[in-house]
Design a protein around this motif. Structure first.
Motif, PDB file in Angstrom:
ATOM      1  N   LEU A 107       0.823  -1.204   0.000  1.00 18.71           N
ATOM      2  CA  LEU A 107       0.000   0.000   0.000  1.00 18.71           C
ATOM      3  C   LEU A 107       0.862   1.260   0.000  1.00 18.71           C
ATOM      4  N   ALA A 108       1.963   1.230   0.726  1.00 16.31           N
ATOM      5  CA  ALA A 108       2.861   2.392   0.743  1.00 16.31           C
ATOM      6  C   ALA A 108       3.458   2.627  -0.643  1.00 16.31           C
ATOM      7  N   ASN A 109       3.830   1.557  -1.330  1.00 14.43           N
ATOM      8  CA  ASN A 109       4.348   1.702  -2.688  1.00 14.43           C
ATOM      9  C   ASN A 109       3.292   2.293  -3.613  1.00 14.43           C
ATOM     10  N   LEU A 110       2.037   1.859  -3.447  1.00 12.84           N
ATOM     11  CA  LEU A 110       0.952   2.379  -4.274  1.00 12.84           C
ATOM     12  C   LEU A 110       0.724   3.860  -4.005  1.00 12.84           C
ATOM     13  N   VAL A 111       0.618   4.243  -2.736  1.00 15.74           N
ATOM     14  CA  VAL A 111       0.373   5.639  -2.375  1.00 15.74           C
ATOM     15  C   VAL A 111       1.478   6.531  -2.933  1.00 15.74           C
ATOM     16  N   ALA A 145       5.002   4.974   6.411  1.00 18.69           N
ATOM     17  CA  ALA A 145       4.875   6.039   5.421  1.00 18.69           C
ATOM     18  C   ALA A 145       6.044   7.012   5.500  1.00 18.69           C
ATOM     19  N   THR A 146       6.484   7.299   6.718  1.00 14.22           N
ATOM     20  CA  THR A 146       7.621   8.197   6.888  1.00 14.22           C
ATOM     21  C   THR A 146       8.859   7.622   6.227  1.00 14.22           C
ATOM     22  N   ARG A 147       9.074   6.307   6.383  1.00 14.43           N
ATOM     23  CA  ARG A 147      10.230   5.656   5.743  1.00 14.43           C
ATOM     24  C   ARG A 147      10.145   5.735   4.230  1.00 14.43           C
TER      25      ARG A 147
END
Length: 489
Positions: free
Chosen positions: A57-61, A81-83
């Protein structure tokens, strides 16, 4: 076709009258337009215990460039998300009920292993649903129940289907809700499917369950074994050739049958807009319309009667030199009568064109290697093939057969990396539905969560997703394009 009721209730006077009388209030759907942003707004992230898809999900966002907020159920999201260098914040329950604040809700339920762990789903959607704006998107992520390590995990994951379909019916305001089961090791194959379900391209697709399998293939029973906390994202998934998200089908050749007009012409147009060279096939009697459609797309027109015995060989010969990557079986007819009044010819012509011709054409293209390895086969079924329909025994039989083809052929095609799927349209505004009696037409339009008919482009956009190079893990699937119709639900 123009929907007068939809237009009326979206006027100030019509909206007031509909509310006072308790009439349906369908929203004008937000569909994809090249001159508007595909993704924007705020996305809320929620999660159950030990979520395993937050990295994906982080990659998608990061890829689509939206801003996220974390619900309290997704405590791991903010540091993650910060990372990833993402803009993020926390969703405060006090903000619930602020209409339009959120554009999408994403919930990672992949780590839920027992029914006692389903409570975070309630907490997340209770707090966020009222903040989801018109034409918003809900996507729940889980693990395929049939791959679960225990009956309790299978039970909990299967429960997600009831939740997601109910959310689609409760949310209204043209909001869609869909469930994506992601097999262990298939995490890197998730983005194309999430992009589709989060975008305006899926405006009329709701209440659907899609499986993404490891190894690049979908269908039941193909998923990997039980999860571990140290899932290797992307393990076992073939490397997808590089592509441009704005032109993912560039360099690919696509065949579309029944391409002269209607849904077939819309499919050809969308595939061409995605970069494909389209070869449209239709009856010789439709040659003028076929030429006009394909000329606008810089495509190739082939006039063949697909039901003729010689057609498969003729089509194979016409395609042999360069081969094809995508085959869309859209051509179909209806010959409606109750079976007691149906002639042999009415029965046989519908079965032959809608079903048997697909089998013969695919056999010819596969045997000669004209459909290249890694290709896509996409059939057009119907909700009539799922639920049946009065006066359509021939049509419903043929469309159920299309579903059978998809489910039976998927395992046989996996060695060549070829996927096979089907769309099952519900009530779509076409010349055919325009000829229906008014009462039946209105019932077809209103008996779904969107309270309106779909457009040919809705079918076309769904087919374009299934044809996408990033959708290699989706195979053996039937995706309804019906606005979450009550028929066959």
């Amino acid at each position: 076709m123009n929907d007068s009721y939809l237009n009326f209730v979206n006027s100030p006077l019509g909206a007031r009258l509909a509310r006072s009388l308790g009439w349906p209030l369908p929203e004008v759907l937000r569909r994809y337009r090249a001159d508007r942003p595909e993704f924007d707004g705020l996305v809320a992230i929620g999660a159950g215990r030990e979520p395993r898809l937050l990295d994906a999900l982080a990659n998608l966002v990061a890829s689509i460039g939206v801003t996220s907020v974390a619900h309290e159920s997704a405590g791991l999201w903010v540091p993650l998300a910060t990372r990833h260098g993402l803009m993020t914040g926390r969703f405060e329950p006090a903000e619930a009920g602020s209409p339009g604040k959120l554009a999408a809700l994403l919930f990672d339920a992949s780590g839920i292993e027992d029914s006692s762990q389903l409570a975070p789903l309630h907490g997340f959607f209770h707090d966020t649903l009222r903040s989801l704006g018109k034409c918003g998107r809900i996507v729940v992520l889980g693990r395929p129940p049939e791959s679960c390590a225990s009956p309790r995990q299978w039970t909990a994951q299967r429960a997600l289907e009831g939740l997601t379909r109910s959310l689609g019916k409760e949310a209204r305001r043209a909001i869609t809700a869909n469930l994506v089961y992601v097999a262990q090791g298939a995490e890197s194959g998730l983005e194309a499917t999430l992009r589709f379900f989060l975008s305006p391209r899926s405006a009329y697709v709701s209440g659907q369950v899609v499986r993404i399998a490891a190894g690049g293939f979908g269908g039941h029973g193909d998923a990997g074994g039980p999860d571990s906390p140290n899932d290797a994202a992307g393990a076992g998934v073939p490397t997808t050739p590089a592509f441009d998200w704005s032109q993912p089908l560039a360099g690919r050749r696509a065949v579309v049958t029944g391409a002269a007009r209607g849904i077939g012409a819309a499919i050809a147009s969308v595939l061409a807009a995605e970069g494909a060279h389209v070869i449209g096939i239709d009856m010789p009697s439709a040659r003028d319309a076929l030429d006009a459609t394909l000329r606008q797309l810089n495509g190739t027109a082939l006039a063949f009667d697909i039901a003729a015995p010689e057609a498969p060989a003729q089509i194979a010969a016409a395609l042999d030199e360069q081969g094809v990557d995508i085959v869309v079986h859209n051509a179909g007819i209806t010959k409606d009568k109750t079976i007691a009044k149906m002639t042999d010819a009415m029965w046989q012509s519908v079965i032959d064109i809608n079903l048997s011709a697909q089998e013969r054409i695919d056999d010819a293209l596969l045997a000669a290697g004209i459909l290249r390895d890694g290709g896509r086969i996409i059939g057009v079924s119907s909700i009539s093939g799922i639920a049946g329909n009065l006066g359509q025994t021939n049509y419903a039989t043929s469309k159920a057969g299309v579903i059978g083809r998809v489910q039976s052929m998927a395992p046989h095609l996996r060695a060549r990396g070829i996927t096979i799927n089907a769309v099952a349209p519900g009530f779509i505004e076409t010349q055919m539905t325009a000829r229906m009696p008014l009462t039946l037409r209105e019932a077809g339009r209103r008996m779904n969560s969107m309270s309106q008919g779909g457009q040919p482009v809705d079918v076309a956009q769904t087919i374009a997703w299934l044809a996408h190079p990033g959708a290699a893990g989706v195979s053996g699937q039937i995706v309804r394009v019906c606005g979450q119709s009550l028929i066959g639900a």
